[in-house]
Design an enzyme around this catalytic site. Structure first.
Site, PDB file in Angstrom:
ATOM      1  N   ASN A  77       0.845  -1.189   0.000  1.00 36.97           N
ATOM      2  CA  ASN A  77       0.000   0.000   0.000  1.00 36.97           C
ATOM      3  C   ASN A  77       0.884   1.244   0.000  1.00 36.97           C
ATOM      4  OD1 ASN A  77      -2.325   1.664   0.245  1.00 36.97           O
ATOM      5  ND2 ASN A  77      -3.334   0.107   1.492  1.00 36.97           N
ATOM      6  N   HIS A 107      23.454  -1.025  12.342  1.00 36.47           N
ATOM      7  CA  HIS A 107      24.734  -0.359  12.570  1.00 36.47           C
ATOM      8  C   HIS A 107      25.409  -0.935  13.809  1.00 36.47           C
ATOM      9  CE1 HIS A 107      23.589   2.713   9.632  1.00 36.47           C
ATOM     10  NE2 HIS A 107      22.385   2.585  10.153  1.00 36.47           N
ATOM     11  N   GLY A 133      -0.772  -1.431   8.734  1.00 35.87           N
ATOM     12  CA  GLY A 133      -0.180  -0.129   8.468  1.00 35.87           C
ATOM     13  C   GLY A 133       0.727   0.358   9.578  1.00 35.87           C
ATOM     14  N   ALA A 151      -1.301  -3.305  13.172  1.00 32.18           N
ATOM     15  CA  ALA A 151      -0.872  -1.968  12.771  1.00 32.18           C
ATOM     16  C   ALA A 151      -0.016  -1.334  13.853  1.00 32.18           C
ATOM     17  CB  ALA A 151      -2.090  -1.095  12.485  1.00 32.18           C
ATOM     18  N   LYS A 171       4.448  -8.890  20.047  1.00 31.86           N
ATOM     19  CA  LYS A 171       4.337 -10.161  20.756  1.00 31.86           C
ATOM     20  C   LYS A 171       3.128 -10.924  20.239  1.00 31.86           C
ATOM     21  CE  LYS A 171       6.406  -8.377  24.932  1.00 31.86           C
ATOM     22  NZ  LYS A 171       6.278  -8.037  26.316  1.00 31.86           N
ATOM     23  N   ARG A 174      -2.427 -14.213  19.909  1.00 32.66           N
ATOM     24  CA  ARG A 174      -3.177 -15.466  19.873  1.00 32.66           C
ATOM     25  C   ARG A 174      -2.858 -16.212  18.594  1.00 32.66           C
ATOM     26  NH1 ARG A 174      -7.674 -15.307  16.433  1.00 32.66           N
ATOM     27  NH2 ARG A 174      -8.355 -13.237  15.812  1.00 32.66           N
TER      28      ARG A 174
END
Length: 182
Positions: A77, A107, A133, A151, A171, A174
């Site tokens: 998108n 880095h 997003g 998102a 994390k 489910r």
């Protein structure tokens, strides 16, 4: 660089390759919506593998393009960024929401070394993945097939197949069962 070793980002060949990709991204980002043939031509020059069925909604930005390997029917998108210093591999039918950022570049912690060199870690994203997003995918991460990333998540560690994961750091929330498709 592609092997995850330290390299000089100001190497003239790398600068030329980045300039090539950035110019192609700029060309892509200037195309009109109806110019599907023009977009496809630019993507064929830019993306390392899999540009034939990918849909990238401009604006789009990447470092090299040649280190991006896409499966069938991948969708990016608006406003996605792929820092493809190392390989970015994406499976089939994977969707990226707006403003997703994929970073292979990283880095050294040592400040003196960081002034002159950097390194990268490859990223692998499976098939049928949906990345919401604004998510950020950090260097070296693997995301398993059929998983969903919420998102705004910051993915710092591997995510297995068939899970919904979200947050900062991302994390597992489910598992995703076939019977709960919504």
């Amino acid at each position: 660089m592609l092997n995850g070793e330290l390299y000089n980002p100001l190497d003239p060949d790398l600068v030329l390759a980045r300039n090539r990709a950035r110019n192609l991204c700029q060309d892509l980002n200037l195309t009109r919506e109806a110019d599907e043939e023009g977009r496809r031509n630019i993507l064929n020059q830019l993306i390392g593998k899999g540009s034939d069925t990918v849909w990238i909604q401009p604006p789009f930005f990447c470092d090299y393009g040649t280190n991006i390997e896409l499966g069938e029917s991948v969708f990016f998108n608006f406003n996605c960024v792929v820092l493809d210093v190392a390989r970015v591999q994406v499976g089939n039918n994977t969707l990226f929401g707006p403003a997703v950022q994929i970073y292979t570049a990283t880095h050294p912690f040592d400040a003196k070394l960081r002034r002159e060199q950097e390194f990268a870690k490859p990223i692998e994203i499976g098939s049928d993945v949906w990345i919401g997003g604004g998510a950020i995918i950090c260097p070296g991460v693997k995301i398993g097939s059929r998983s969903v990333i919420g998102a705004g998540s910051v993915v710092t560690k591997d995510i297995p197949e068939d899970v919904f994961a979200a947050g900062n750091p991302c994390k597992i929330i489910r598992t995703i069962a076939e019977e709960s498709s919504l």
